[in-house]
Design an enzyme around this catalytic site. Structure first.
Site, mmCIF file in Angstrom:
data_model
loop_
_atom_site.group_PDB
_atom_site.id
_atom_site.type_symbol
_atom_site.label_atom_id
_atom_site.label_comp_id
_atom_site.label_asym_id
_atom_site.label_seq_id
_atom_site.Cartn_x
_atom_site.Cartn_y
_atom_site.Cartn_z
ATOM 1 N N LEU A 45 0.731 -1.024 0.255
ATOM 2 C CA LEU A 45 -0.095 -0.494 0.052
ATOM 3 C C LEU A 45 0.347 1.256 0.507
ATOM 4 O O LEU A 45 1.805 1.381 0.522
ATOM 5 C CB LEU A 45 -1.320 0.198 1.543
ATOM 6 C CG LEU A 45 -1.692 1.323 1.785
ATOM 7 C CD1 LEU A 45 -2.560 0.732 2.384
ATOM 8 C CD2 LEU A 45 -0.619 2.274 2.517
ATOM 9 N N ASN A 46 0.437 2.285 -0.536
ATOM 10 C CA ASN A 46 0.931 3.822 -0.357
ATOM 11 C C ASN A 46 0.287 4.556 -0.317
ATOM 12 O O ASN A 46 -0.580 4.598 0.243
ATOM 13 C CB ASN A 46 2.602 3.355 -1.234
ATOM 14 C CG ASN A 46 2.245 3.716 -2.886
ATOM 15 O OD1 ASN A 46 1.774 2.870 -3.490
ATOM 16 N ND2 ASN A 46 2.838 5.224 -3.997
ATOM 17 N N ASP A 47 0.291 5.832 -1.333
ATOM 18 C CA ASP A 47 -0.095 6.685 -1.008
ATOM 19 C C ASP A 47 -1.972 6.274 -0.232
ATOM 20 O O ASP A 47 -2.544 6.179 -1.572
ATOM 21 C CB ASP A 47 -0.756 8.066 -2.061
ATOM 22 C CG ASP A 47 1.119 8.439 -2.711
ATOM 23 O OD1 ASP A 47 1.845 7.847 -1.707
ATOM 24 O OD2 ASP A 47 1.428 8.750 -2.871
ATOM 25 N N GLN A 63 -3.224 3.680 -2.889
ATOM 26 C CA GLN A 63 -2.430 2.850 -4.216
ATOM 27 C C GLN A 63 -2.502 1.613 -3.770
ATOM 28 O O GLN A 63 -1.611 1.356 -2.842
ATOM 29 C CB GLN A 63 -1.020 4.125 -4.064
ATOM 30 C CG GLN A 63 -0.861 4.934 -4.861
ATOM 31 C CD GLN A 63 -1.021 5.135 -6.644
ATOM 32 O OE1 GLN A 63 0.143 4.951 -7.255
ATOM 33 N NE2 GLN A 63 -2.548 4.815 -6.929
ATOM 34 N N TYR A 106 -1.667 5.722 -10.679
ATOM 35 C CA TYR A 106 -0.828 6.503 -9.743
ATOM 36 C C TYR A 106 -2.478 7.411 -8.872
ATOM 37 O O TYR A 106 -3.360 7.803 -9.483
ATOM 38 C CB TYR A 106 0.039 7.315 -10.824
ATOM 39 C CG TYR A 106 1.488 6.582 -10.936
ATOM 40 C CD1 TYR A 106 1.737 5.507 -10.408
ATOM 41 C CD2 TYR A 106 2.600 7.713 -11.019
ATOM 42 C CE1 TYR A 106 2.869 4.318 -11.130
ATOM 43 C CE2 TYR A 106 3.782 6.192 -10.900
ATOM 44 C CZ TYR A 106 3.706 4.900 -10.763
ATOM 45 O OH TYR A 106 4.905 4.388 -11.048
ATOM 46 N N SER A 107 -1.409 8.648 -8.175
ATOM 47 C CA SER A 107 -2.492 8.711 -7.121
ATOM 48 C C SER A 107 -2.849 9.854 -8.151
ATOM 49 O O SER A 107 -3.011 10.643 -8.337
ATOM 50 C CB SER A 107 -1.009 9.223 -6.064
ATOM 51 O OG SER A 107 -0.813 7.972 -5.061
ATOM 52 N N ARG A 167 1.944 15.109 -11.853
ATOM 53 C CA ARG A 167 1.295 13.268 -11.504
ATOM 54 C C ARG A 167 -0.046 13.940 -10.668
ATOM 55 O O ARG A 167 0.307 14.962 -9.470
ATOM 56 C CB ARG A 167 2.165 11.957 -10.852
ATOM 57 C CG ARG A 167 2.653 12.357 -10.213
ATOM 58 C CD ARG A 167 3.464 10.715 -10.119
ATOM 59 N NE ARG A 167 4.818 10.876 -9.014
ATOM 60 C CZ ARG A 167 6.155 11.269 -9.426
ATOM 61 N NH1 ARG A 167 6.031 11.566 -11.214
ATOM 62 N NH2 ARG A 167 7.421 11.939 -9.179
ATOM 63 N N ASP A 168 -0.891 13.020 -10.130
ATOM 64 C CA ASP A 168 -1.509 13.334 -8.113
ATOM 65 C C ASP A 168 -2.084 14.426 -8.738
ATOM 66 O O ASP A 168 -2.477 14.695 -7.867
ATOM 67 C CB ASP A 168 -0.259 13.750 -7.778
ATOM 68 C CG ASP A 168 0.616 12.641 -6.999
ATOM 69 O OD1 ASP A 168 0.640 10.714 -8.138
ATOM 70 O OD2 ASP A 168 1.808 12.594 -6.912
ATOM 71 N N GLU A 222 5.238 15.888 -5.136
ATOM 72 C CA GLU A 222 4.665 14.966 -4.921
ATOM 73 C C GLU A 222 3.213 15.155 -4.137
ATOM 74 O O GLU A 222 3.056 16.121 -3.539
ATOM 75 C CB GLU A 222 5.411 13.620 -4.935
ATOM 76 C CG GLU A 222 6.207 13.131 -5.525
ATOM 77 C CD GLU A 222 6.495 11.417 -5.696
ATOM 78 O OE1 GLU A 222 6.952 11.020 -4.279
ATOM 79 O OE2 GLU A 222 5.940 10.729 -6.230
HETATM 80 C C1 FRU Z 1 4.258 9.457 -4.140
HETATM 81 C C2 FRU Z 1 3.851 8.704 -5.283
HETATM 82 C C3 FRU Z 1 2.764 9.300 -5.997
HETATM 83 C C4 FRU Z 1 2.544 8.511 -7.399
HETATM 84 C C5 FRU Z 1 2.587 7.089 -6.784
HETATM 85 C C6 FRU Z 1 2.660 6.081 -7.186
HETATM 86 O O1 FRU Z 1 4.641 7.666 -3.127
HETATM 87 O O2 FRU Z 1 5.029 9.159 -6.193
HETATM 88 O O3 FRU Z 1 3.668 10.835 -6.697
HETATM 89 O O4 FRU Z 1 1.406 9.089 -8.240
HETATM 90 O O5 FRU Z 1 3.515 6.917 -5.369
HETATM 91 O O6 FRU Z 1 2.444 5.121 -6.613
#
Ligand code: FRU
Length: 490
Positions: A45-47, A63, A106-107, A167-168, A222
């Site tokens: 898991l991330n963002d 994510q 992505y995010s 992104r994001d 980001e």
């Molecule tokens: C931040 C990031 C975002 C990107 C996502 C990819 O942690 O690098 O910039 O959209 O994670 O998983």
């Protein structure tokens, strides 16, 4: 394990049932699975993404790479909740299977529009030479929870003057217009945020860069977020490439905010104060906020950082999200407090009022693997005082106040299985106060410590042994008055 490109970009539907089953068995054998935090069923898991309230429920996506503890092909995973406390896994929200998101969904963020929830995200793609090309995309969730991607991106071009690090998107509505800010890198490899506008969430116009006084502040920003609170504008972002400075910026990447006048979207000139880290702990990144129906601004972050191996990796999973926090402004500073709904988790209660003098003290009934604890220290004469959590024979996590330096100190040197040590094992921040209050949430492998009603927060993963359940209060060279209450959380 070294992951090949094929393994990193393997789709979930290409994995056999046996592979997934074996992975889940490994994950469930992990001694560090959390009890009350959002964590992935398997993989990484991330963002937090798309944090929103829609059709009577909170929605919090994240994510996700399902097949192992690495940053591979990212999906959006969907969780939802009626109360911000109990979250239900609702399955995959966005699969990265189209030409515009072939190397990861992505995010991004979410907003209600025309009765649906619009998810705006970055489609990450790579060509045959591994050159990145990002697209900004839309998927639409209807009231019955069905999510359909639009068949083409809504922003396909990177504006001139910026690189492929684009992104994001974080979207909001003001009057009749939608706005989105997108994290970007200028061609000279400095980070910034770009502003777009749209009448309908589909047709987007590039307005330009948001002008700040931070022309040279890292190489990429980001996960930006913008919102207004008490007639102030707040820009949150996660800059990469900021060198450590005294106690600050100790983690591999940072995340923080600048606060100023409301953003003038026509001029795009943001008049603001200095950058402040949102969290002083070891594991916090890429937070996202939402406005809830009660008018609260609520934040959740990724309790982890990129490019670091974590002890759960060997069990086939990594990371969790932070607890939701309410964000308010006090003295021109963002203050974060755990949302009040978290009181629902409170089980058996125990309290104590005592004086701690020259040494450390265990108190009957104060121990546990998972709990909420509030400790108030007053009338301090001691040089330093605080507490040790998750104490075992050789383990302890220390949170304390040093009177001489007026600093809060979190020490995870002896917290359990070591990791990320090259970024240090101590975090500090300055705080002048007569009374010191630690409001702590301890889960199986994390601590979130709110200091003086959210003036500062220290969020960190720790990997102690299951039997390390001790709690000790201490004072050095002098005494301190202690008032503490603890609730078991099961
Ligand atoms: C931040 C990031 C975002 C990107 C996502 C990819 O942690 O690098 O910039 O959209 O994670 O998983």
């Amino acid at each position: 394990m070294n992951w090949t490109k094929e393994q990193r970009y393997k789709r979930l539907d290409e994995a056999g049932e046996k592979e997934i089953q074996e992975l889940s068995i490994r994950v469930n054998e992990c001694p560090w699975r959390q009890k009350f935090h959002i964590q992935p069923v398997t993989g990484l898991l991330n963002d937090p993404n798309g944090f929103s309230f829609y059709e009577g429920e909170y929605h919090l996506f994240y994510q996700w790479f399902p097949l192992g503890p690495i940053h591979g092909l990212k999906y959006w995973y969907h969780t939802k909740s009626k109360d911000l406390v109990h979250w239900e896994n609702a399955g995959i929200a966005i699969e990265p299977h189209d030409y515009f998101d072939s190397h990861g969904a992505y995010s991004g963020s979410a907003i209600e529009h025309n009765g649906n929830l619009y998810l705006m995200y970055t489609g990450n793609t790579r060509d045959e030479n591994w050159v990145r090309n990002p697209y900004q995309c839309i998927a639409i969730m209807n009231p019955s929870g069905k999510i359909t991607k639009m068949n083409k991106p809504v922003i396909s071009k990177i504006p001139t003057g910026y690189t492929e690090h684009f992104r994001d998107p974080k979207v909001w509505k003001s009057g009749e217009s939608f706005y989105a800010i997108i994290g970007a890198q200028r061609s000279d490899e400095t980070g910034c945020v770009l502003l777009y506008s749209s009448p309908n969430m589909i047709d987007w116009k590039f307005e330009g860069e948001i002008m700040t006084d931070m022309r040279h502040f890292g190489y990429m920003w980001e996960c930006p977020d913008y919102f207004e609170l008490n007639n102030k504008g707040i820009l949150i972002f996660s800059p990469q490439g900021i060198p450590p400075k005294e106690d600050e910026f100790q983690n591999i990447y940072q995340s923080g905010y600048i606060i100023g006048d409301n953003l003038d979207v026509a001029e795009r000139n943001f008049v603001h104060g200095s950058f402040t880290e949102l969290d002083r702990g070891f594991d916090f990144y890429a937070p996202q906020t939402m406005l809830d129906p009660n008018g609260r601004r609520i934040l959740s972050g990724w309790m982890g950082l990129p490019e670091i191996d974590y002890p759960t990796d060997q069990y086939g999973w990594a990371h969790c999200l932070t607890l939701p926090r309410e964000v308010t402004i006090r003295d021109n500073k963002l203050v974060q407090t755990p949302v009040c709904e978290l009181k629902k988790l409170r089980g058996e209660e125990i309290t104590v009022e005592t004086i701690i003098t020259n040494g450390s003290q265990e108190i009957d009934g104060f121990h546990g693997e998972t709990y909420e604890l509030i400790a108030e220290f007053t009338e301090a004469e001691a040089d330093e005082f605080g507490m040790e959590l998750r104490v075992g024979e050789q383990e302890k996590t220390i949170i304390k106040y040093e009177n001489a330096t007026k600093k809060i100190v979190l020490d995870r040197t002896f917290s359990g299985q070591p990791f990320a040590e090259k970024f240090g094992t101590i975090r500090k921040c300055h705080l002048e106060a007569e009374k010191i209050k630690f409001h702590v949430f301890v889960d199986v492998s994390s601590v979130e410590i709110f200091i003086n009603d959210g003036e500062e927060v220290f969020t960190s993963r720790i990997f102690p042994k299951k039997e390390s359940t001790g709690i000790r209060f201490f004072a050095k060279d002098g005494q301190v008055h202690l008032n503490a209450v603890k609730w078991a959380v099961s």
